[in-house]
Design a protein around this motif. Structure first.
Motif, PDB file in Angstrom:
ATOM      1  N   MET A   6     -10.421  -9.284  28.591  1.00  0.00           N
ATOM      2  CA  MET A   6      -9.861 -10.462  29.157  1.00  0.00           C
ATOM      3  C   MET A   6      -8.442 -10.678  28.005  1.00  0.00           C
ATOM      4  SD  MET A   6      -9.533 -12.743  31.565  1.00  0.00           S
ATOM      5  CE  MET A   6      -9.016 -14.253  32.014  1.00  0.00           C
ATOM      6  N   LEU A   7      -7.242 -10.898  28.467  1.00  0.00           N
ATOM      7  CA  LEU A   7      -6.407 -10.870  27.654  1.00  0.00           C
ATOM      8  C   LEU A   7      -6.239 -12.339  26.860  1.00  0.00           C
ATOM      9  CD1 LEU A   7      -3.120  -9.633  29.832  1.00  0.00           C
ATOM     10  CD2 LEU A   7      -4.143  -8.546  27.859  1.00  0.00           C
ATOM     11  N   SER A   8      -5.756 -12.555  25.930  1.00  0.00           N
ATOM     12  CA  SER A   8      -5.771 -13.735  25.414  1.00  0.00           C
ATOM     13  C   SER A   8      -4.249 -14.638  25.757  1.00  0.00           C
ATOM     14  CB  SER A   8      -5.618 -13.871  23.829  1.00  0.00           C
ATOM     15  OG  SER A   8      -4.338 -13.221  23.383  1.00  0.00           O
ATOM     16  N   CYS A   9      -4.388 -15.792  25.626  1.00  0.00           N
ATOM     17  CA  CYS A   9      -3.175 -16.534  26.112  1.00  0.00           C
ATOM     18  C   CYS A   9      -1.773 -16.038  25.224  1.00  0.00           C
ATOM     19  CB  CYS A   9      -3.347 -18.083  25.703  1.00  0.00           C
ATOM     20  SG  CYS A   9      -4.571 -19.032  26.750  1.00  0.00           S
ATOM     21  N   LYS A  10      -2.052 -15.808  24.005  1.00  0.00           N
ATOM     22  CA  LYS A  10      -1.100 -15.288  23.229  1.00  0.00           C
ATOM     23  C   LYS A  10      -0.369 -13.818  23.804  1.00  0.00           C
ATOM     24  CE  LYS A  10      -0.134 -13.988  18.370  1.00  0.00           C
ATOM     25  NZ  LYS A  10      -0.546 -14.195  16.990  1.00  0.00           N
ATOM     26  N   GLU A  11      -1.418 -13.117  24.295  1.00  0.00           N
ATOM     27  CA  GLU A  11      -0.900 -11.547  24.869  1.00  0.00           C
ATOM     28  C   GLU A  11      -0.042 -11.983  26.249  1.00  0.00           C
ATOM     29  OE1 GLU A  11      -4.458  -8.755  23.030  1.00  0.00           O
ATOM     30  OE2 GLU A  11      -4.829 -10.265  24.631  1.00  0.00           O
ATOM     31  N   VAL A  12      -0.701 -12.827  27.123  1.00  0.00           N
ATOM     32  CA  VAL A  12      -0.284 -13.159  28.228  1.00  0.00           C
ATOM     33  C   VAL A  12       1.069 -13.614  28.121  1.00  0.00           C
ATOM     34  CG1 VAL A  12      -0.548 -14.712  30.320  1.00  0.00           C
ATOM     35  CG2 VAL A  12      -2.542 -13.501  29.542  1.00  0.00           C
ATOM     36  N   ASN A  13       1.542 -14.438  27.027  1.00  0.00           N
ATOM     37  CA  ASN A  13       2.850 -14.951  26.831  1.00  0.00           C
ATOM     38  C   ASN A  13       3.827 -13.901  26.623  1.00  0.00           C
ATOM     39  OD1 ASN A  13       3.700 -17.907  25.352  1.00  0.00           O
ATOM     40  ND2 ASN A  13       1.720 -17.781  26.136  1.00  0.00           N
ATOM     41  N   ARG A  14       3.422 -12.889  25.921  1.00  0.00           N
ATOM     42  CA  ARG A  14       3.983 -11.687  25.540  1.00  0.00           C
ATOM     43  C   ARG A  14       4.506 -11.021  26.979  1.00  0.00           C
ATOM     44  NH1 ARG A  14       3.251  -6.588  24.977  1.00  0.00           N
ATOM     45  NH2 ARG A  14       0.984  -6.860  24.719  1.00  0.00           N
ATOM     46  N   LEU A  15       3.417 -10.958  27.841  1.00  0.00           N
ATOM     47  CA  LEU A  15       3.683 -10.157  29.064  1.00  0.00           C
ATOM     48  C   LEU A  15       4.686 -11.018  30.029  1.00  0.00           C
ATOM     49  CD1 LEU A  15       0.446  -8.635  29.906  1.00  0.00           C
ATOM     50  CD2 LEU A  15       2.407  -7.399  29.012  1.00  0.00           C
ATOM     51  N   GLU A  41      -7.156 -18.792  16.481  1.00  0.00           N
ATOM     52  CA  GLU A  41      -7.219 -17.366  15.743  1.00  0.00           C
ATOM     53  C   GLU A  41      -7.540 -16.695  17.001  1.00  0.00           C
ATOM     54  OE1 GLU A  41     -11.061 -19.855  15.333  1.00  0.00           O
ATOM     55  OE2 GLU A  41      -8.924 -20.148  15.056  1.00  0.00           O
ATOM     56  N   ARG A  42      -8.185 -17.034  17.964  1.00  0.00           N
ATOM     57  CA  ARG A  42      -8.527 -16.097  19.038  1.00  0.00           C
ATOM     58  C   ARG A  42      -7.441 -15.851  20.112  1.00  0.00           C
ATOM     59  NH1 ARG A  42     -12.893 -18.252  22.244  1.00  0.00           N
ATOM     60  NH2 ARG A  42     -11.928 -20.304  21.543  1.00  0.00           N
ATOM     61  N   GLY A  43      -6.361 -16.391  19.770  1.00  0.00           N
ATOM     62  CA  GLY A  43      -5.081 -16.421  20.739  1.00  0.00           C
ATOM     63  C   GLY A  43      -5.138 -17.151  21.961  1.00  0.00           C
ATOM     64  N   HIS A  44      -5.892 -18.419  21.815  1.00  0.00           N
ATOM     65  CA  HIS A  44      -5.779 -19.430  22.901  1.00  0.00           C
ATOM     66  C   HIS A  44      -4.844 -20.651  22.282  1.00  0.00           C
ATOM     67  CE1 HIS A  44      -8.991 -17.342  25.258  1.00  0.00           C
ATOM     68  NE2 HIS A  44      -9.717 -17.536  24.089  1.00  0.00           N
ATOM     69  N   SER A  87      14.164 -12.268  13.105  1.00  0.00           N
ATOM     70  CA  SER A  87      13.053 -12.488  13.961  1.00  0.00           C
ATOM     71  C   SER A  87      11.746 -12.646  13.460  1.00  0.00           C
ATOM     72  CB  SER A  87      12.852 -11.437  14.969  1.00  0.00           C
ATOM     73  OG  SER A  87      12.581 -10.181  14.426  1.00  0.00           O
ATOM     74  N   ALA A  88      11.551 -12.015  12.272  1.00  0.00           N
ATOM     75  CA  ALA A  88      10.096 -12.296  11.462  1.00  0.00           C
ATOM     76  C   ALA A  88      10.176 -13.559  10.993  1.00  0.00           C
ATOM     77  CB  ALA A  88       9.946 -11.089  10.324  1.00  0.00           C
ATOM     78  N   GLU A  89      11.216 -13.984  10.384  1.00  0.00           N
ATOM     79  CA  GLU A  89      11.256 -15.406   9.828  1.00  0.00           C
ATOM     80  C   GLU A  89      10.710 -16.573  10.731  1.00  0.00           C
ATOM     81  OE1 GLU A  89      14.877 -14.622   6.609  1.00  0.00           O
ATOM     82  OE2 GLU A  89      15.116 -16.490   8.401  1.00  0.00           O
ATOM     83  N   ASP A  90      11.344 -16.527  11.982  1.00  0.00           N
ATOM     84  CA  ASP A  90      10.975 -17.798  13.074  1.00  0.00           C
ATOM     85  C   ASP A  90       9.736 -17.377  13.546  1.00  0.00           C
ATOM     86  OD1 ASP A  90      13.991 -16.505  14.148  1.00  0.00           O
ATOM     87  OD2 ASP A  90      12.307 -16.666  15.427  1.00  0.00           O
ATOM     88  N   GLY A  91       9.277 -16.120  13.489  1.00  0.00           N
ATOM     89  CA  GLY A  91       8.025 -15.695  14.413  1.00  0.00           C
ATOM     90  C   GLY A  91       6.714 -16.526  14.198  1.00  0.00           C
ATOM     91  N   ASP A  92       6.774 -17.002  12.991  1.00  0.00           N
ATOM     92  CA  ASP A  92       5.426 -17.954  12.620  1.00  0.00           C
ATOM     93  C   ASP A  92       5.435 -19.032  13.467  1.00  0.00           C
ATOM     94  OD1 ASP A  92       5.341 -15.824  10.481  1.00  0.00           O
ATOM     95  OD2 ASP A  92       6.055 -17.103   9.075  1.00  0.00           O
ATOM     96  N   ASP A  93       6.427 -19.709  13.688  1.00  0.00           N
ATOM     97  CA  ASP A  93       6.374 -21.021  14.469  1.00  0.00           C
ATOM     98  C   ASP A  93       5.569 -20.620  15.789  1.00  0.00           C
ATOM     99  OD1 ASP A  93       8.098 -22.004  12.753  1.00  0.00           O
ATOM    100  OD2 ASP A  93       9.487 -21.890  14.096  1.00  0.00           O
ATOM    101  N   PHE A  94       5.749 -19.605  16.362  1.00  0.00           N
ATOM    102  CA  PHE A  94       4.980 -19.159  17.768  1.00  0.00           C
ATOM    103  C   PHE A  94       3.679 -19.062  17.296  1.00  0.00           C
ATOM    104  CE2 PHE A  94       9.588 -18.817  18.477  1.00  0.00           C
ATOM    105  CZ  PHE A  94      10.024 -19.678  19.390  1.00  0.00           C
ATOM    106  N   ASP A  95       3.389 -18.285  16.455  1.00  0.00           N
ATOM    107  CA  ASP A  95       2.106 -17.853  16.168  1.00  0.00           C
ATOM    108  C   ASP A  95       1.069 -19.102  16.024  1.00  0.00           C
ATOM    109  OD1 ASP A  95       2.519 -15.336  16.575  1.00  0.00           O
ATOM    110  OD2 ASP A  95       2.839 -14.662  14.286  1.00  0.00           O
ATOM    111  N   ALA A  96       1.694 -20.060  15.400  1.00  0.00           N
ATOM    112  CA  ALA A  96       1.340 -21.209  15.100  1.00  0.00           C
ATOM    113  C   ALA A  96       0.925 -22.036  16.247  1.00  0.00           C
ATOM    114  CB  ALA A  96       1.930 -22.100  14.356  1.00  0.00           C
TER     115      ALA A  96
END
Lengths: 64, 201
Positions: A1-10, B106-109, B93-102
């Motif tokens: 299952m893709l994470s939300c973050k990966e889905v965002n990218r797609l 940690e599981r990408g939800h 692009s690396a500079e402002d990338g952190d905003d989006f990761d935030a």
């Protein structure tokens, strides 16, 4: 299952390249159960239509 | 607008002044250089006058003028884009990338407070002047190099291969930058136009 973050990218990349079959299947599975990512994708598509409109000079109400 | 008769444009029509202002604003957003924007609009107007006969009146005059302007800007960008170092773009692009990761755990939800809410009837925004003011302000707020790639892709309709080649960056880097641009624009519109209402995930 893709994470939300990966889905965002797609959801962004599908506007720039053709997704692979497995990417499309995984995306569809995720979107079926995630309202937030479905909104994100709708909004990516809305941005595309807004930029199309904007670049034709059709900004705001029809004025010509 | 006097755009019905093929090849006949009334260059004294007052509505042309408004089109010119819109063209200038568009060019400035693209180029972020007032002088260059002025030049592009001037060139586009000269071309429009010169090739007036090819204006068939099938499209609105404004649409036709904007397509000429876009071509001028594409030419300008092709000529000047090599001046932008690819390494610069990557760093930017690396500079402002952190905003989006935030926005994600940690599981990408999505973090609960960062989940994109439903936008009520976005299509109707497109016919509101105030929406476009916010849209332009949001575009203007993108980091310059991110904005450049986004403009080349969305407004000038170049494909990612060409953008990469012009700017000397990899394709995957280009996709990352475009993703940042779209996500940034989305967040800005969400905050400044559509308002907040969280969606469950």
């Amino acid at each position: 299952m893709l994470s939300c973050k990966e889905v965002n990218r797609l959801c962004s990349e599908e506007q720039d390249r053709k997704l692979s079959l497995s990417e499309r299947i995984n995306l569809r599975m995720h979107l079926a159960i995630c309202k937030a990512c479905t909104n994100f994708r709708d909004q990516m598509r809305f941005l595309r239509s807004a930029t199309r409109r904007y670049r034709e000079g059709q900004r705001g109400p029809a004025d010509d | 607008m006097n755009d019905t008769a093929a090849g006949r444009i009334d260059w004294n029509d007052p509505s042309l002044a408004k089109i010119r202002r819109d063209m200038l604003r568009f060019a400035q957003l693209q180029l972020r250089d007032a002088g260059a924007a002025e030049d592009m609009v001037q060139e586009a107007l000269f071309s429009a006058m010169k090739y007036e006969a090819s204006f068939a009146g099938r499209s609105a005059l404004k649409t036709w003028m904007f397509s000429i302007l876009r071509n001028k800007i594409v030419d300008h960008i092709r000529k000047s884009s090599r001046e932008i170092a690819g390494a610069d773009l990557v760093a930017g692009s690396a500079e402002d990338g952190d905003d989006f990761d935030a926005l994600f755990d940690e599981r990408g939800h999505w973090n609960p407070e960062d989940r994109p809410p439903t936008w009520a009837d976005p299509e109707s925004s497109l016919s509101q002047q105030q929406f476009w003011d916010v849209f332009e302000a949001c575009l203007d707020r993108l980091p310059p190099k991110t904005s450049r790639v986004f403009m080349m892709r969305e407004f000038l309709d170049l494909d990612t291969d060409e953008i990469c080649a012009e700017l000397g960056i990899s394709t995957s880097n280009c996709w990352v930058i475009l993703h940042r641009a779209r996500a940034g624009l989305r967040m800005c519109l969400d905050r400044d136009w559509f308002g907040q209402e969280q969606a469950p995930c």
